[in-house]
Design an enzyme around this catalytic site. Structure first.
Site: not given
Ligand code: GAL
Length: 789
Positions: A424, A500
């Site tokens: 990200e 993710e």
């Molecule tokens: C994502 C990020 C993670 C965490 C997560 C929470 O965007 O990669 O580290 O912050 O969001 O939803």
């Protein structure tokens, strides 16, 4: 020459720790940096304070300000939670614990017979910005908290009667590298390594398996040998391949002359018959022994564990392991855990992995930095695929060094299937970002062409040529506006991964939103706008195999990022397990979707006094074909159970027993009862293991439950439990998974949270029985015995 060819000795014991900074003046006199101690003739104030780290000057150190510690150690988790209204940068994201500066010091001997060898001090991970001196000599500064480093101390060591050695480490953890709890201190292992001057280079072997079939595997072993003598050496390298039972299954050898202070690279190729392939279900391992000879004298032996397996990603069909379609059932995880912060003894890492495996998880994404070495060893041994992640998109010399360190350190692990180059990053989708990621990917391919590169992106997938820089395009929360599906249609040759997803916020054992305490209900209806439910995250993979799999954010709750709340919350709610590894209901959803052994799970609990006659939403997760629900023996109807989903009933509450029966065909395959419990009566202690090693490192994880007189966990109570210990063990930490608990983790007591809390005990170095007792007002004492051996 002694008979020690190579020694890698654990260096974790005997350290002293000082919380807070100490004045250190760097030497100017004599042009030396660091300073030695034989400096009586030098006036105070003129000479550097560093001299006082020598043992002979130890009277200058206030002994009361130093305490004994065994590594791994995280001092941040020993502090008090503090809500200072955001004055300290990123406090909310980092769990409302202050880090600061700390110092470590250790006095050690090096025997006379090691003089002439190469001696190094290795640090696997120090958070962060560490400066190391040995015997007053400044050895180096290492900024990253996630990569290891090593210092050669051969010349500056004191051998035998020369005196004792002193290592001093200053750690400045005030800056952050991420937006989650990162800890503070020497939180991974340290090692003292001794080799001959003719030796295999650090991370000097590279084992790949270019030919794999059921009949035979061709194994390529590239070995770098360094000659640190001051004359050329006629070097012979013998490479032996062993199976895990210690039987030699293949061998190769060759010789070359290596000039002084140079290295030689040997390339060997060995074929072995009927290889046992590595997979999460069958994690078969082999190892290479590299034997380095100087003429006919054995100078070094070096062991490299590896596995034989094939991996392939297809743009239309997803991931293939050993030729078979293999959906990735992953979780993203940070490193911390209840009671210990980021300083996890190896067995605690194994505990976390066991819990994930029991849920059916087959892949671990080390978010967002290189993993602890032992985690990768355990993933090899226990069977868990790994996405090994570089900390950040960084093409500065130090950024490239960090990436290279990750690659050289980890490229022999069969568990590692993907190199993730970034997560990200703001420059995703930009032309500058594209140049940078392309450079990192090219460096990665040059060091290990056998695994694909990944960018775990949350925007910019189709802009600036960024996605073309990596082999696999990661979709973090790709469900937003069906970005992943639309991109697959538009770019059918793009290899995609659900890198993710979910970030669903739930609190263990909570079924109603509580904005005062900061609790989110387990039904998972409070989902941040960028994310989706755990169910949706997995079903997307089932419906769209081109996604290869998904990594749920996260396997475990972690300190920091208390979304959607702030103080009093100090940890996240994203996990399918809490910070102690107690399962939330989503854990059972994933188990029902990811495993085949028949199981049924009911939510919520069935303790709702005062709610008689009111409607309660009952959800069931199961991998059976049909579910029939009963309340106090009366059927509430049978429903078809769609795979990877849940069933709902609206049930008018009456105390008693709610029973879900799972059937396959006409046969009962599994059942689960949620019973209304009586009042708390006793404490039940359940250890994960009843035998641990008396090595001062091993741990047992003890779940403590508040139970009623029938032994049923009372799911709504918060009794404070007190623990005491007899025998050779210490309490390493406690926890309860309550995201709003500000109780200390280093304590002998903890409140239960919704009926449960956790105690971690660590062995001392003497074997014997360890008896753990738990008492609490009005509850029956509970005793648990563990044997250490
Ligand atoms: C994502 C990020 C993670 C965490 C997560 C929470 O965007 O990669 O580290 O912050 O969001 O939803």
């Amino acid at each position: 020459m002694t008979d020690i060819n190579r020694l890698k000795e654990n260096f974790d014991k005997g350290w002293k720790f000082h919380l807070g900074d100490l004045p250190i003046m760097h030497a100017v006199k004599g042009g030396m940096t660091g300073g030695l101690t034989d400096c009586e003739d030098i006036e105070d104030g003129e000479w550097l304070k560093i001299a006082y780290f020598d043992e002979r000057e130890s009277s200058q150190i206030d002994p009361a300000a130093w305490k004994e510690v065994v590594l791994p150690h995280d001092w941040c988790v020993e502090g008090d939670y503090l809500n200072d209204g955001g004055k300290v940068k990123h406090h909310k994201s980092h769990g409302y614990l202050a880090a600061g500066v700390g110092c470590y010091r250790k006095v050690f001997d090096i025997p006379q017979e090691l003089e002439g060898k190469k001696i190094s001090l290795e640090f696997d991970g120090v958070f962060r910005n560490s400066t190391v001196w040995v015997n007053g000599h400044l050895l180096g500064i290492h900024a990253s908290g996630y990569t290891g480093f090593t210092y050669d101390i051969s010349d500056i060591a004191r051998y035998g009667s020369e005196g004792k050695n002193v290592v001093f480490v200053k750690v400045d953890a005030r800056d952050y590298e991420g937006w989650w709890y990162e800890g503070a201190g020497i939180y991974r292992h340290t090692w003292l390594t001794v080799t001959d001057r003719l030796h295999v280079e650090r991370y000097g072997t590279y084992v790949t398996t270019p030919e794999v079939s059921e009949e035979q595997a061709g194994i390529a072993i590239v070995t770098t040998v360094r000659n640190e003598y001051d004359a050329a050496k006629a070097c012979r390298l013998v490479t032996k391949i062993y199976d895990i039972h210690g039987k030699i299954v293949g061998e190769s050898a060759s010789s070359m002359e290596i000039s002084f202070q140079q290295q030689g690279v040997f390339e060997h190729f060995v074929r072995i018959d009927k290889p046992a392939l590595w997979s999460p279900e069958s994690p078969s391992l082999y190892y290479v022994m590299s034997e380095v000879y100087d003429e006919d004298q054995l100078r070094d032996t070096y062991r490299t564990i590896f596995g034989i397996r094939t991996i392939e990603f297809k743009a239309d069909a997803g991931f293939f392991l050993n030729g078979k379609h293999y959906p990735i059932k992953g979780t993203c995880n940070h490193q911390d855990f209840a009671g210990v912060g980021v300083a996890l003894p190896d067995q605690l890492i194994a505990y976390k992995l066991r819990l994930l495996k029991e849920m059916g998880c087959n892949a671990y994404r080390s978010a967002h930095h290189p993993a602890t070495p032992e985690l990768l060893d355990l993933c090899d041994q226990m069977g868990m695929l790994v996405v090994d992640e570089n900390r950040k998109l960084d093409v500065s010399p130090s950024g490239i060094e960090e990436l290279k360190h990750l690659l050289y350190r980890d490229r022999n692990h069969p568990s590692v299937i993907i190199w993730s180059l970034e997560n990200e990053e703001i420059l995703e989708g930009t032309i500058m970002g594209a140049r940078m990621v392309k450079t990192l990917a090219s460096i990665t391919r040059s060091i290990d062409p056998t695994r694909p590169t990944l960018a775990a992106m949350n925007h910019g997938w189709n802009d600036g040529g960024y996605s073309d820089g990596v082999d696999i395009v990661g979709y973090n929360y790709g469900q937003r506006e069906d970005q992943d599906i639309r991109d697959h249609e538009k770019y059918p040759n793009r290899i995609m991964l659900g890198s993710e997803s979910a970030s669903c916020t739930v609190t263990r054992g909570i079924y109603e939103r509580d904005d005062i305490q900061g609790y989110c209900p387990e039904y998972g209806i409070h989902i941040p706008e960028w994310s989706c439910s755990v169910e949706k995250a997995w079903r997307d993979v089932v419906e769209n195999p081109f996604l290869s799999g998904v990594f749920i954010w996260t396997g475990f709750d972690y300190r920091g990022e208390p979304t959607p709340y702030e103080w009093p919350n100090i940890n996240s709610h994203f996990g399918v397990m809490d910070t102690c590894g107690f399962p939330k209901d989503n854990y059972y959803y994933l188990k029902s979707a990811w495993t085949d052994e028949p199981m049924v799970h009911i939510m919520p609990h069935w303790n709702w006094p005062g709610r008689e006659g009111q409607i309660i939403d009952v959800w069931v997760y199961s991998n059976c074909e049909r579910i029939e629900l009963f309340l106090n023996g009366k059927s509430l109807g049978e429903q078809e159970m769609p795979r990877a989903s849940h069933l709902e009933w609206k049930v008018s509450y009456e105390p008693g027993e709610l029973t879900a029966i799972g059937r396959n065909g006409s046969t009962e395959a599994a059942r689960k009862v949620a019973a209304t419990t009586d009042a708390p009566y006793a404490v039940k202690l359940v250890p994960d293991r009843t035998q641990i090693q008396a090595d001062g490192c091993d741990v047992a994880v003890m779940r403590a439950y508040v139970v009623d007189a029938h032994g049923r966990v009372v799911p709504t109570v918060d009794n404070e439990l007190h623990f005491s210990m007899e025998g050779n063990a210490n309490i390493l930490g406690v926890g309860n998974g309550n995201p709003s608990s500000h109780e200390p983790d280093k304590a002998n007591q903890r409140k239960a949270f919704n009926g449960s809390c956790l105690l971690i005990i660590q062995s001392l170095e003497e074997a014997g029985e360890i008896v753990i007792k738990s008492t609490s007002h009005g509850l029956i004492d509970s005793v648990c015995t563990i044997t250490s051996f």
